[in-house]
Design an enzyme around this catalytic site. Structure first.
Site, PDB file in Angstrom:
ATOM      1  N   ASN A  57       8.012  82.611 -24.767  1.00 56.81           N
ATOM      2  CA  ASN A  57       8.663  83.158 -23.580  1.00 56.81           C
ATOM      3  C   ASN A  57       9.491  84.396 -23.902  1.00 56.81           C
ATOM      4  OD1 ASN A  57       9.139  82.726 -20.708  1.00 56.81           O
ATOM      5  ND2 ASN A  57      11.255  82.288 -21.250  1.00 56.81           N
TER       6      ASN A  57
ATOM      7  N   HIS B 228      16.435  76.425 -11.942  1.00 54.20           N
ATOM      8  CA  HIS B 228      15.026  76.288 -11.542  1.00 54.20           C
ATOM      9  C   HIS B 228      14.767  74.963 -10.812  1.00 54.20           C
ATOM     10  CE1 HIS B 228      14.318  79.805 -13.941  1.00 54.20           C
ATOM     11  NE2 HIS B 228      14.556  79.191 -15.074  1.00 54.20           N
TER      12      HIS B 228
ATOM     13  N   LYS C 116      18.205  80.411 -25.270  1.00 54.46           N
ATOM     14  CA  LYS C 116      16.877  80.266 -25.898  1.00 54.46           C
ATOM     15  C   LYS C 116      16.460  81.515 -26.655  1.00 54.46           C
ATOM     16  CE  LYS C 116      14.645  79.427 -22.021  1.00 54.46           C
ATOM     17  NZ  LYS C 116      15.770  79.420 -21.081  1.00 54.46           N
TER      18      LYS C 116
END
Length: 470
Positions: A150, A196, A127
């Site tokens: 982020n 996650h 990302k």
């Protein structure tokens, strides 16, 4: 700063006063909302008070007077169980949202001619590199480009919007869980692998969070989906059947009749009537390896979707300087090269760096993810020696037993010193690789802090400058 619209005169509670929470509080105030802020840590409350924010214990607050809860993404929303502040908000019927959602609503509230272009990027790995790469391409092509989310800067801290601006946003699954109004002109899902899972209740919840980046896209928007893993393949198939937006698959290893792909380092554009060879990525020094080929294909596709020419997009790929903490060479001392891959917070991410070097001295450990490093066993023969730190050290040591030499070092600085001593003693060209395959929170605030600590430890080694280059 982007003043948040839609909450004028209303009270918004902000919980979690780190970078995201404080930025959101400032942006809400700038948009004429009333803000009450709280953090369970005294340091967060003190930071808010120092800025003149109203700090109020949300446990004892009158929730009937609160219009919305701005929740920092690190606070559990659903799993392993909802945080108490989430339960308070839900009991009172108070909307829960995040900073990306505040940004999205502000964009949507603007007149059409003042709305910026928005590219949003998610995926398990890659990302940050893709976000930085796409931002670089857009800036190099002369666009007024802001990069955040982020990565680097919270989205609401970026310069205010106008119709010619481009926002390139990295979005995590935690942020997407709190987002419902984002309409991305170009939305990228790079890849999906287990990560996650404790925060999303399993793989199904994790995938559902990633898919939220595609919400609200319609005709004129573009979805760019990596198809080198089964989960993303399924998403691509399902949204193709919906037949609304433009859909461009991307691949780092196989030719396709439609989309953007890379074969043996050469990037091809198959989005039009014919296949065009665009760029030789082997000449793009900051984009080594197959994983970076996927990032390049995604960034190129998004740039084209944003109206950037093929030539300008190709030039941006060639001139990209690279990303801090992602396969970043921080120094070379004599024959020993030090590579900072602190961004590798899971095994799949670490694989990308480990696959790039035939032999390396590996610094790994921290807070382990599900599965540990079991998926990396095929790469263990490349490890000259492993130097293990943090909570994961005993488990990683057991996994490496009889497969690769390993030493528990405790701290990162001790690991750097030990790895350098062994690499130097080998007398060969050597790589010391920090690619932890773990989260950082046992010893560091985040992966950036861990990467900077690695850089500092290496700098201490190179205080004798003979043979050393930064």
């Amino acid at each position: 700063m982007i003043p948040v619209r839609g909450f004028e005169g209303k009270t918004v509670a902000v919980f979690g006063l780190g970078r995201t929470g404080l930025t959101a509080a400032r942006a809400l105030l700038a948009g004429k909302a009333k803000v009450i802020a709280w953090d369970e840590k005294a340091s967060g409350r003190e930071a808010a008070q120092a800025e003149g924010l109203t700090v109020k214990d949300l446990w004892a607050a009158d929730w009937s007077q609160i219009s919305a809860l701005m929740l920092s993404p690190g606070v559990p929303l659903t799993h392993p169980k909802p945080h108490w502040v989430v339960e308070k908000a839900q009991a009172a019927g108070v909307e829960i949202l995040g900073d990306i959602e505040l940004f999205a609503r502000t964009v949507n509230a603007a007149p059409a001619h003042k709305r910026p272009k928005v590219a949003a990027i998610t995926g398990t790995n890659g990302k940050s590199t893709t976000t930085a790469l796409l931002g670089h391409i857009c800036r190099s092509a002369g666009r007024d480009t802001r990069i955040g989310g982020n990565i680097g800067y919270g989205v609401l801290s970026l310069d205010d919007m106008h119709g010619g601006a481009v926002y390139v946003l990295e979005t995590s699954s935690y942020q997407l869980d709190l987002t419902s109004s984002l309409k991305a002109d170009a939305a990228i899902i790079l890849n999906i692998s287990p990560d996650h899972l404790d925060r999303h209740g399993g793989m199904e919840g994790y995938i559902a969070a990633k898919r939220r980046i595609l919400l609200n896209q319609d005709k004129g928007d573009t979805a760019i989906i990596g198809v080198d893993d089964p989960w993303c393949q399924q998403i691509c198939t399902e949204i193709t059947a919906a037949n609304r937006r433009t859909i461009w698959p991307i691949s780092a290893g196989r030719a396709m009749g439609r989309g953007v792909y890379v074969l043996q380092g050469v990037l091809y554009d198959a989005t039009g009537d014919r296949v065009t060879e665009v760029a030789d990525l082997l000449r793009a020094r900051s984009l080594p390896g197959r994983h970076n080929w996927q990032n390049a294909a995604a960034a190129y596709a998004a740039a084209r979707a944003m109206g950037i020419s093929m030539a300008d997009a190709a030039e941006g790929l060639r001139t990209f300087p690279g990303l801090a903490h992602r396969m970043e060479t921080v120094a070379t001392i004599g024959k020993v090269r030090f590579v900072n891959d602190s961004k590798a917070t899971n095994a799949d991410a670490a694989r990308q760096a480990m696959s790039s070097y035939p032999r390396f001295y590996w610094i790994a450990g921290g807070v382990p993810k599900a599965g540990g490093i079991d998926s990396l066993t095929d790469l263990f023969p490349r490890i000259a020696k492993a130097y293990l730190i943090g909570d994961a050290a005993p488990a990683f040591g057991a996994a490496l037993k009889d497969r690769a030499p390993a030493k528990e070092c405790g701290t990162l600085e001790a690991a750097v010193m030990a790895a350098y001593a062994d690499a130097k003693a080998s007398g060969e060209e050597a790589v010391v690789l920090l690619s932890p395959a773990c989260a950082s929170f046992d010893q560091f605030a985040d992966f950036e802090a861990r990467g900077e600590a690695f850089r500092t430890a290496v700098q201490k080694l190179s205080k004798t400058p003979k043979g050393a280059t930064a």
